[in-house]
Design a protein around this motif. Structure first.
Motif, PDB file in Angstrom:
ATOM      1  N   THR A 171       0.841  -1.198   0.000  1.00  0.00           N
ATOM      2  CA  THR A 171       0.000   0.000   0.000  1.00  0.00           C
ATOM      3  C   THR A 171       0.876   1.249   0.000  1.00  0.00           C
ATOM      4  O   THR A 171       1.836   1.331   0.767  1.00  0.00           O
ATOM      5  CB  THR A 171      -0.891   0.001   1.258  1.00  0.00           C
ATOM      6  OG1 THR A 171      -1.701  -1.169   1.228  1.00  0.00           O
ATOM      7  CG2 THR A 171      -1.769   1.242   1.339  1.00  0.00           C
ATOM      8  N   CYS A 172       0.516   2.189  -0.866  1.00  0.00           N
ATOM      9  CA  CYS A 172       1.237   3.455  -0.900  1.00  0.00           C
ATOM     10  C   CYS A 172       0.495   4.473  -0.035  1.00  0.00           C
ATOM     11  O   CYS A 172      -0.651   4.816  -0.316  1.00  0.00           O
ATOM     12  CB  CYS A 172       1.343   3.960  -2.341  1.00  0.00           C
ATOM     13  SG  CYS A 172       2.147   5.561  -2.422  1.00  0.00           S
ATOM     14  N   TYR A 173       1.148   4.897   1.042  1.00  0.00           N
ATOM     15  CA  TYR A 173       0.536   5.862   1.972  1.00  0.00           C
ATOM     16  C   TYR A 173       1.041   7.274   1.688  1.00  0.00           C
ATOM     17  O   TYR A 173       1.284   8.029   2.612  1.00  0.00           O
ATOM     18  CB  TYR A 173       0.913   5.507   3.413  1.00  0.00           C
ATOM     19  CG  TYR A 173       0.309   4.231   4.000  1.00  0.00           C
ATOM     20  CD1 TYR A 173      -0.964   4.236   4.565  1.00  0.00           C
ATOM     21  CD2 TYR A 173       1.047   3.046   4.047  1.00  0.00           C
ATOM     22  CE1 TYR A 173      -1.487   3.082   5.147  1.00  0.00           C
ATOM     23  CE2 TYR A 173       0.531   1.895   4.624  1.00  0.00           C
ATOM     24  CZ  TYR A 173      -0.739   1.917   5.172  1.00  0.00           C
ATOM     25  OH  TYR A 173      -1.257   0.792   5.750  1.00  0.00           O
ATOM     26  N   LYS A 206     -16.756  10.665  -5.734  1.00  0.00           N
ATOM     27  CA  LYS A 206     -15.990   9.601  -6.388  1.00  0.00           C
ATOM     28  C   LYS A 206     -14.759   9.249  -5.569  1.00  0.00           C
ATOM     29  O   LYS A 206     -13.882  10.092  -5.363  1.00  0.00           O
ATOM     30  CB  LYS A 206     -15.526  10.056  -7.780  1.00  0.00           C
ATOM     31  CG  LYS A 206     -16.597   9.958  -8.842  1.00  0.00           C
ATOM     32  CD  LYS A 206     -16.026  10.330 -10.200  1.00  0.00           C
ATOM     33  CE  LYS A 206     -17.116  10.264 -11.269  1.00  0.00           C
ATOM     34  NZ  LYS A 206     -16.603  10.628 -12.582  1.00  0.00           N
ATOM     35  N   VAL A 207     -14.703   8.021  -5.130  1.00  0.00           N
ATOM     36  CA  VAL A 207     -13.508   7.509  -4.477  1.00  0.00           C
ATOM     37  C   VAL A 207     -12.878   6.529  -5.469  1.00  0.00           C
ATOM     38  O   VAL A 207     -13.557   5.620  -5.961  1.00  0.00           O
ATOM     39  CB  VAL A 207     -13.867   6.775  -3.164  1.00  0.00           C
ATOM     40  CG1 VAL A 207     -12.636   6.130  -2.563  1.00  0.00           C
ATOM     41  CG2 VAL A 207     -14.502   7.736  -2.171  1.00  0.00           C
ATOM     42  N   PRO A 208     -11.583   6.706  -5.794  1.00  0.00           N
ATOM     43  CA  PRO A 208     -10.967   5.823  -6.795  1.00  0.00           C
ATOM     44  C   PRO A 208     -10.881   4.372  -6.311  1.00  0.00           C
ATOM     45  O   PRO A 208     -10.730   4.123  -5.099  1.00  0.00           O
ATOM     46  CB  PRO A 208      -9.571   6.410  -6.987  1.00  0.00           C
ATOM     47  CG  PRO A 208      -9.600   7.769  -6.366  1.00  0.00           C
ATOM     48  CD  PRO A 208     -10.657   7.739  -5.315  1.00  0.00           C
ATOM     49  N   ALA A 209     -10.976   3.446  -7.247  1.00  0.00           N
ATOM     50  CA  ALA A 209     -10.788   2.030  -6.913  1.00  0.00           C
ATOM     51  C   ALA A 209      -9.392   1.838  -6.339  1.00  0.00           C
ATOM     52  O   ALA A 209      -8.440   2.495  -6.766  1.00  0.00           O
ATOM     53  CB  ALA A 209     -10.966   1.176  -8.158  1.00  0.00           C
ATOM     54  N   GLY A 210      -9.265   0.956  -5.345  1.00  0.00           N
ATOM     55  CA  GLY A 210      -7.972   0.692  -4.726  1.00  0.00           C
ATOM     56  C   GLY A 210      -7.685   1.573  -3.521  1.00  0.00           C
ATOM     57  O   GLY A 210      -6.684   1.375  -2.830  1.00  0.00           O
ATOM     58  N   THR A 232      -3.896   0.791  -2.907  1.00  0.00           N
ATOM     59  CA  THR A 232      -3.287  -0.510  -3.181  1.00  0.00           C
ATOM     60  C   THR A 232      -3.714  -1.000  -4.554  1.00  0.00           C
ATOM     61  O   THR A 232      -4.809  -0.653  -5.028  1.00  0.00           O
ATOM     62  CB  THR A 232      -3.645  -1.550  -2.098  1.00  0.00           C
ATOM     63  OG1 THR A 232      -2.975  -2.778  -2.400  1.00  0.00           O
ATOM     64  CG2 THR A 232      -5.147  -1.818  -2.049  1.00  0.00           C
ATOM     65  N   ALA A 233      -2.862  -1.794  -5.190  1.00  0.00           N
ATOM     66  CA  ALA A 233      -3.150  -2.293  -6.541  1.00  0.00           C
ATOM     67  C   ALA A 233      -3.694  -3.720  -6.510  1.00  0.00           C
ATOM     68  O   ALA A 233      -3.902  -4.327  -7.557  1.00  0.00           O
ATOM     69  CB  ALA A 233      -1.879  -2.244  -7.384  1.00  0.00           C
ATOM     70  N   ASP A 286       4.090   0.304 -10.446  1.00  0.00           N
ATOM     71  CA  ASP A 286       4.440  -0.920 -11.178  1.00  0.00           C
ATOM     72  C   ASP A 286       3.394  -2.009 -10.950  1.00  0.00           C
ATOM     73  O   ASP A 286       2.991  -2.713 -11.878  1.00  0.00           O
ATOM     74  CB  ASP A 286       5.817  -1.437 -10.727  1.00  0.00           C
ATOM     75  CG  ASP A 286       6.954  -0.542 -11.244  1.00  0.00           C
ATOM     76  OD1 ASP A 286       6.676   0.318 -12.101  1.00  0.00           O
ATOM     77  OD2 ASP A 286       8.101  -0.727 -10.766  1.00  0.00           O
ATOM     78  N   MET A 287       2.963  -2.138  -9.672  1.00  0.00           N
ATOM     79  CA  MET A 287       1.960  -3.160  -9.371  1.00  0.00           C
ATOM     80  C   MET A 287       0.636  -2.845 -10.049  1.00  0.00           C
ATOM     81  O   MET A 287      -0.059  -3.729 -10.546  1.00  0.00           O
ATOM     82  CB  MET A 287       1.758  -3.256  -7.852  1.00  0.00           C
ATOM     83  CG  MET A 287       2.998  -3.762  -7.119  1.00  0.00           C
ATOM     84  SD  MET A 287       2.730  -3.849  -5.331  1.00  0.00           S
ATOM     85  CE  MET A 287       1.897  -5.394  -5.215  1.00  0.00           C
ATOM     86  N   GLN A 288       0.292  -1.554 -10.081  1.00  0.00           N
ATOM     87  CA  GLN A 288      -0.955  -1.147 -10.714  1.00  0.00           C
ATOM     88  C   GLN A 288      -0.915  -1.473 -12.212  1.00  0.00           C
ATOM     89  O   GLN A 288      -1.910  -1.940 -12.774  1.00  0.00           O
ATOM     90  CB  GLN A 288      -1.200   0.351 -10.489  1.00  0.00           C
ATOM     91  CG  GLN A 288      -2.467   0.909 -11.128  1.00  0.00           C
ATOM     92  CD  GLN A 288      -3.722   0.148 -10.710  1.00  0.00           C
ATOM     93  OE1 GLN A 288      -3.856  -0.260  -9.562  1.00  0.00           O
ATOM     94  NE2 GLN A 288      -4.633  -0.058 -11.652  1.00  0.00           N
ATOM     95  N   ALA A 289       0.229  -1.267 -12.833  1.00  0.00           N
ATOM     96  CA  ALA A 289       0.364  -1.595 -14.257  1.00  0.00           C
ATOM     97  C   ALA A 289       0.178  -3.089 -14.478  1.00  0.00           C
ATOM     98  O   ALA A 289      -0.522  -3.522 -15.400  1.00  0.00           O
ATOM     99  CB  ALA A 289       1.730  -1.135 -14.771  1.00  0.00           C
ATOM    100  N   ALA A 290       0.766  -3.905 -13.609  1.00  0.00           N
ATOM    101  CA  ALA A 290       0.615  -5.361 -13.718  1.00  0.00           C
ATOM    102  C   ALA A 290      -0.844  -5.764 -13.505  1.00  0.00           C
ATOM    103  O   ALA A 290      -1.380  -6.632 -14.197  1.00  0.00           O
ATOM    104  CB  ALA A 290       1.512  -6.060 -12.687  1.00  0.00           C
ATOM    105  N   SER A 291      -1.483  -5.093 -12.554  1.00  0.00           N
ATOM    106  CA  SER A 291      -2.875  -5.385 -12.262  1.00  0.00           C
ATOM    107  C   SER A 291      -3.754  -5.044 -13.462  1.00  0.00           C
ATOM    108  O   SER A 291      -4.633  -5.816 -13.857  1.00  0.00           O
ATOM    109  CB  SER A 291      -3.304  -4.579 -11.029  1.00  0.00           C
ATOM    110  OG  SER A 291      -4.477  -5.096 -10.479  1.00  0.00           O
TER     111      SER A 291
END
Lengths: 345, 248
Positions: free
Chosen positions: B100-102, B166-170, B196-197, B229-234
């Protein structure tokens, strides 16, 4: 591929069946047709199993072109009809009557005035892959139906059949889609969160359907209902037809696309016998309610199922009399008030 | 809930003629949650005719049924022996690690407000949130959305006074003693403290929701670069969820 080509998509047209069961604990709403009775009737009329997926249209019907040898279809909804254009001739097919259309013909579904939905069933159903056991579209998570969304112009909705046999068309004249004078409900599960006065008010006054009326639910407006114990509960499950009352005291009836759980107290739940009729109301409709016991609700539902079981036997030949047909056409135009404004595709 | 010896006696509450609520209590409590989850398991194993599913929440189980097959009275009779002797032993679920990116106004817009309310620095809020195992109490509202508890006391805040449209997914968000991760973009009133991704819901998986009640999640702070990077993979569908298993 045989298909229905979408010429005009309507306001919110989606593939729906009875709904997606077994996944609510993963947060997946059931979805499914708002008007289960209309869906079962339309399917029976075209010779399908009652639970075959149909097209549900909200407020404004879609126009579909036959991209197959032939398609047999039926439209069912309160005040609904089908306007058919074939070989240059236009005719109106009343609700609850089958029609066989050949390649290139167009059918426009007309949703009844002040009515949220109607359905169109096609013989053989649609050739689509179920998602989690159901073809029902749930747009908020993009699942089911056509790519998890409502139909758009240009879509080709694949049909299970390329052709249909010629036979006498039928109608279900005994189908009764009238709204119940009072919608039956069962109090609870959180009726103890409301004052006695609020319960009395809710069961004696009428509540009007607002413009916020869609597949998720109906926001109603009327005398505010007073909470006795606040309006926050620790979340619990939400059944179809549950009536939650948030802080402003205005009830919301939750329908097919409702969230699976929620934190507002639920004063009552619409009996399953009257739930389909909520797919036939619209903004401005005034609703009155009557509390019944769970046992009474069960008996009412069983009686309704017996009527449905007799539908196949009750089918009659569709009336071929041209004079009567024209009569019906004018009648439909007067009632719908929409046909005059129609300028074609 | 009344206690009769060791057997919990829940209330049966009708929700129309298609659902029956088995209510063990009206508060958020691990003991009640364990009773609910154990009963859900028993109901599923029992395979009662007419029951389509049983949906657990923090403190109640909603049993959905077909009134043409089984009546509420009969259903209660089927459920009573399943409740008899029910234990509050917690189910042992899977243990997960959620990178998770805080950081940042975009990923953690409410981190500053939460820090101010808690009398901590933003780094301390993130550290406290990442320090504990969060138990999944229930999945609800929308597909795959998990409600986890319990938050460290310092982070226990009410919902935001004005919900976001609107709350973004993740988005990793906290309120009322709990943490949730928004699986779809949706309106929301919780405080967003990270992103988080982890792909929490995929209709094509055998078990579409990644998390189940009884699972635990530990949030692990990662940099923006790692998250991106994880989000791109997701997004490309090549995210390997096995890397998230704490026991792997």
């Amino acid at each position: 591929m045989s298909a229905l080509r979408v010429i005009a998509a309507g306001l919110a047209t989606s593939v729906q069946d009875l709904g997606r069961f077994g996944y609510q604990r993963f947060g997946v709403p059931t979805a499914g047709a708002l008007d289960r009775v209309a869906m079962a009737a339309a399917n029976t009329i075209v010779g399908n199993r009652a639970d075959t997926a149909v097209l549900e249209m909200l407020y404004l019907g879609a126009t579909l072109e036959i991209a197959a040898e032939s398609v047999r279809m039926a439209c069912v909804g309160l005040g609904a009809s089908l306007e058919v254009v074939e070989d240059g001739a236009t005719r109106t097919i009343p609700a609850a009557e089958s029609v066989r259309l050949k390649h290139g013909a167009r059918a426009r579904a007309i949703v009844g005035r002040n009515t949220m939905s109607c359905v169109v069933a096609v013989e053989g159903g649609f050739a689509q892959q179920p998602v989690m056991g159901s073809l029902s579209t749930f747009t908020r998570a993009g699942m089911g139906g056509v790519d998890g969304r409502n139909l758009v112009v240009g879509d080709l909705l694949p049909l299970a059949r390329q052709d249909t046999e010629e036979r006498g068309e039928v109608r279900l004249a005994s189908l009764d889609l009238a709204l119940p004078p009072r919608f039956r409900l069962v109090l609870g599960p959180q009726d103890d969160y409301f004052t006695a006065e609020a319960l009395k008010t809710f069961l004696s006054e009428t509540y009007e359907v607002t413009r916020a009326a869609d597949r998720m639910g109906l926001r109603l407006t009327g005398t505010p209902l007073t909470h006795a114990k606040g309006f926050n509960i620790v979340s619990d499950g939400i059944a179809s037809g549950a009536i939650q009352v948030p802080g402003d005291g205005q009830p919301i009836i939750l329908l097919a696309d409702r969230q699976t759980t929620g934190g507002y107290p639920k004063i009552a739940t619409i009996a399953s016998v009257d739930l389909p009729a909520l797919g036939r109301v619209g903004p401005g409709t005034k609703l009155a309610f009557e509390a019944v016991s769970v046992e009474a609700a069960e008996e009412l539902r069983r009686a309704q199922a017996r009527v449905e079981a007799g539908w196949r036997e009750a089918l009659e030949p569709a009336t071929p009399d041209k004079a009567i047909r024209e009569d019906m056409l004018y009648g439909a135009n007067l009632i719908s008030g929409v046909a005059d404004a129609w300028v074609g595709d | 809930m009344r206690e009769q010896g060791l057997t919990p006696v829940p209330r049966f509450l009708p929700s129309g003629d298609t659902a029956l609520v088995v209510e063990f209590g009206d508060r958020l409590d691990r003991h009640l949650s364990a009773l609910v989850l154990n009963l859900r398991h028993r109901v599923q194993e029992a395979g009662i005719a007419g029951v389509s599913e049983a949906v657990p929440t923090f403190r109640s189980l909603m049993v959905h049924y077909d009134p043409l097959i089984v009546r509420a009275r009969e259903l209660e009779a089927h459920l009573m022996p399943l409740i008899d002797g029910l234990e509050a032993e917690a189910l042992v679920g899977q243990r997960w690690l959620f990178p998770t990116c805080y950081e940042g106004e975009d990923y953690a817009p409410d981190l500053g407000d939460v820090a101010a309310a808690a009398g901590l620095s933003t780094a301390e809020v993130a550290a406290q949130h990442a320090a504990v195992e969060h138990l999944v109490y229930m999945i609800g509202f929308l597909p795959g959305q998990a409600y986890m508890g319990d938050l460290p006391e310092a982070l226990n805040l009410p919902r935001r006074t004005s919900p976001r449209i609107k709350v973004p997914a993740g988005s990793v968000a906290i309120a009322i003693g709990q943490t949730t991760v928004y699986t779809n973009e949706s309106p929301g009133g919780w405080h967003i403290i990270g992103r988080t991704a982890v792909p929490l819901f995929q209709a094509s998986r055998d078990r579409p929701a990644l998390l189940s009640p009884g699972d635990t999640v530990r949030f692990v702070a990662v940099s923006r670069t790692v998250y991106d990077d994880m989000q791109a993979a997701s997004a490309e569908g090549v995210f390997d969820i096995d890397t998230l298993r704490a026991d792997a």
